[in-house]
Design a protein around this motif. Structure first.
Motif, PDB file in Angstrom:
ATOM      1  N   PHE B 158       0.820  -1.211   0.000  1.00  0.00           N
ATOM      2  CA  PHE B 158       0.000   0.000   0.000  1.00  0.00           C
ATOM      3  C   PHE B 158       0.854   1.261   0.000  1.00  0.00           C
ATOM      4  CE2 PHE B 158      -3.791  -2.414   1.321  1.00  0.00           C
ATOM      5  CZ  PHE B 158      -4.667  -1.872   0.406  1.00  0.00           C
ATOM      6  N   SER B 159       1.960   1.249   0.767  1.00  0.00           N
ATOM      7  CA  SER B 159       2.710   2.503   0.799  1.00  0.00           C
ATOM      8  C   SER B 159       3.372   2.740  -0.553  1.00  0.00           C
ATOM      9  CB  SER B 159       3.688   2.569   1.967  1.00  0.00           C
ATOM     10  OG  SER B 159       4.680   1.643   1.836  1.00  0.00           O
ATOM     11  N   MET B 162       0.655   4.153  -2.650  1.00  0.00           N
ATOM     12  CA  MET B 162       0.370   5.520  -2.244  1.00  0.00           C
ATOM     13  C   MET B 162       1.421   6.490  -2.796  1.00  0.00           C
ATOM     14  SD  MET B 162      -0.126   6.990   1.574  1.00  0.00           S
ATOM     15  CE  MET B 162       1.537   7.514   1.876  1.00  0.00           C
ATOM     16  N   LEU B 188      -7.087   9.850  -3.903  1.00  0.00           N
ATOM     17  CA  LEU B 188      -6.079   8.852  -3.522  1.00  0.00           C
ATOM     18  C   LEU B 188      -6.647   7.834  -2.547  1.00  0.00           C
ATOM     19  CD1 LEU B 188      -3.177   7.787  -3.024  1.00  0.00           C
ATOM     20  CD2 LEU B 188      -2.846   9.700  -1.482  1.00  0.00           C
ATOM     21  N   LEU B 192      -7.388   3.838  -3.015  1.00  0.00           N
ATOM     22  CA  LEU B 192      -6.812   2.821  -2.133  1.00  0.00           C
ATOM     23  C   LEU B 192      -7.910   1.983  -1.479  1.00  0.00           C
ATOM     24  CD1 LEU B 192      -3.873   4.610  -0.269  1.00  0.00           C
ATOM     25  CD2 LEU B 192      -3.734   2.897  -2.053  1.00  0.00           C
TER      26      LEU B 192
END
Lengths: 225, 248
Positions: B158-159, B162, B188, B192
């Motif tokens: 996820f990071s 992101m 964003l 996600l």
């Protein structure tokens, strides 16, 4: 707003941990039931926890110039339900302590109570109430997310005030002091978080109506807006 | 993540996590047991010295990890030091320093720093995956452990997603004004959020394709000299607590 490691006296640290325990146990029980009924939930919760953790690393623009991060408690409670947020919150707070040194192990119980129990339950209840009062979807989401954020910080102030009452004015004065200091950053932040959550739901409704319907957040006719 | 880098690259990486957790626990107990701020500060010094010299964690990195916690400590101590009272004659609200308030600040901040030093000792020497294995041996509910393992794995996925999105958005001036930033952040986060369901579904399919029957199983990492490590940690931790109790 996390209370840092070792800040609370030992009786308070233990007390808040004990107070949070039933909620976590109830959450684990309800998660187990969900997994038995629908095995796909097993993966979903872990992924949701990672999402919450990453979300808390985002920087929100805030009116006073201070940059702070969203708590995500309102969003999480609306998407996954308040009961599931206690175990997810436990994992996220533990990871924040272990990976970012943000919060702590002795204050885990107190932080859990304010961020993963009071916030989500308040958000879910307010959302339901606002919908019953036939407020629009966007307004309900805004109220739920921003008030959940505010209540989280009011709870933290109350926890600190209870642990450190003012020598002259006692709990009330101490609460006013802590709440006053945090208000500078937290009130604009709560408003930003409310707006952000509305923008998120708008984007979801526009581009992913099917997912939103599967999550039981909105009823189909509202998605046409 | 700074803590991760230290946790994997310090001198005590191969020391049993149980021993390191035991020593950190003793550090916590010692900081709470210390009767005076000076004794608590001595505990802080010992714990940081062990982390810097023993485990070889770089000083600059250590301080950068601790900086946000210092900021919170400073703001909270500010409200402890000052007392809000109303003036007897005019009735106006006034802020004043109180001796008990200052004593309180010294006690709380010394204790807090001690606890922070214990926490930092643990997390800067032990990777999260070892800590999760330790929690498994301590009989933590299986559901929580599964959430932790999946969360740790998906965190980096996820990071990365992101960072990629933020870079693409800022390349298109998505964060030029506060109004635009809010809109970009919303987009964003919404993007996600949808990925949460898609990735969970993919993981489920992948697990089923490998004959998953439910629970996730893991190999336990093994540590040589675990017994000796634990004995040493118990002895030095006990000494630390004894020191804190005797001195105060």
């Amino acid at each position: 707003m996390h209370i840092m490691e070792g800040f609370l006296p030992i009786e308070h640290a233990v007390g808040w941990a004990v107070a949070s325990m039933p909620f976590v146990a109830y959450g684990i029980g309800s998660i187990k039931k969900q997994i038995d009924a629908n095995p796909e939930q097993r993966m979903l919760l872990g992924v949701a926890a990672a999402f919450t953790f990453v979300l808390s690393a985002l920087k929100l623009p805030s009116v006073t110039g201070s940059c702070s991060h969203p708590t995500g408690t309102g969003l999480g409670a609306l998407l996954f339900g308040p009961a599931a947020m206690a175990p997810i919150g436990l994992v996220v707070l533990l990871f924040q302590a272990l990976l970012l040194a943000h919060g702590g192990l002795t204050t885990l119980g107190a932080n859990l109570f304010s961020m993963a129990i009071v916030g989500p339950f308040a958000a879910a209840a307010l959302f339901r109430l606002a919908r019953r009062l036939t407020l629009s979807f966007a307004v309900s989401v805004f109220i739920a997310a921003s008030v959940a954020d505010l209540l989280t910080y009011v709870t933290t102030s109350a926890q600190l005030a209870w642990a450190f009452p003012d020598p002259t004015g006692g709990f009330v004065t101490s609460f006013a002091k802590f709440a006053g200091i945090f208000a500078i950053t937290q009130i604009p932040l709560a408003i930003s978080e409310g707006l952000l959550t509305v923008v998120i739901f708008n984007a979801l409704a526009r581009f992913n109506p099917q997912e939103l319907k599967d999550m039981n957040v909105v009823r189909p006719p509202e998605l046409r807006a | 993540m700074l803590i991760e880098q230290c946790a994997y690259a310090n001198r005590w990486r191969r020391v049993s996590p149980a021993a390191k957790a035991l020593f950190a626990l003793c550090g916590l107990v010692a900081s709470f047991a210390a009767g005076t701020p000076l004794v608590a500060l001595a505990v802080v010094c010992l714990l940081t010295a062990v982390t810097w010299i023993g485990a070889g964690v770089p000083v600059g990195r250590y301080l950068r990890v601790a900086a946000p916690a210092f900021f919170f400590l400073a703001t909270s101590c500010l409200s402890l030091a000052f007392s809000l009272g109303s003036d007897a004659q005019s009735g106006a609200l006034s802020l004043h320093l109180t001796p008990t308030g200052l004593q309180n600040v010294a006690d709380v901040s010394a204790r807090s720093l001690g606890a922070l030093a214990s926490l930092l000792f643990l997390v800067l020497t032990t990777p999260l995956i070892d800590l999760i294995a330790l929690l498994r041996r301590l009989k933590t509910p299986e559901v929580l452990l599964e959430i932790m393992v999946l969360c740790y794995r998906m965190l980096f996925v996820f990071s990365e997603a992101m960072h990629d999105t933020v870079r693409a958005q800022s390349a298109r001036l998505g964060y030029a004004t506060p109004r635009l930033s809010l809109r970009s952040l919303g987009g964003l986060a919404a993007n996600l959020t949808v990925q949460v369901w898609q990735r969970a579904h993919d993981l489920h399919i992948a697990a089923q394709a490998r004959n998953s029957d439910g629970p996730l199983r893991f190999l336990e990492p093994t540590f040589a000299n675990a017994g000796l490590d634990s004995a040493l940690a118990a002895a030095s931790g006990g000494l630390l607590i004894a020191l804190a109790v005797v001195l105060s």
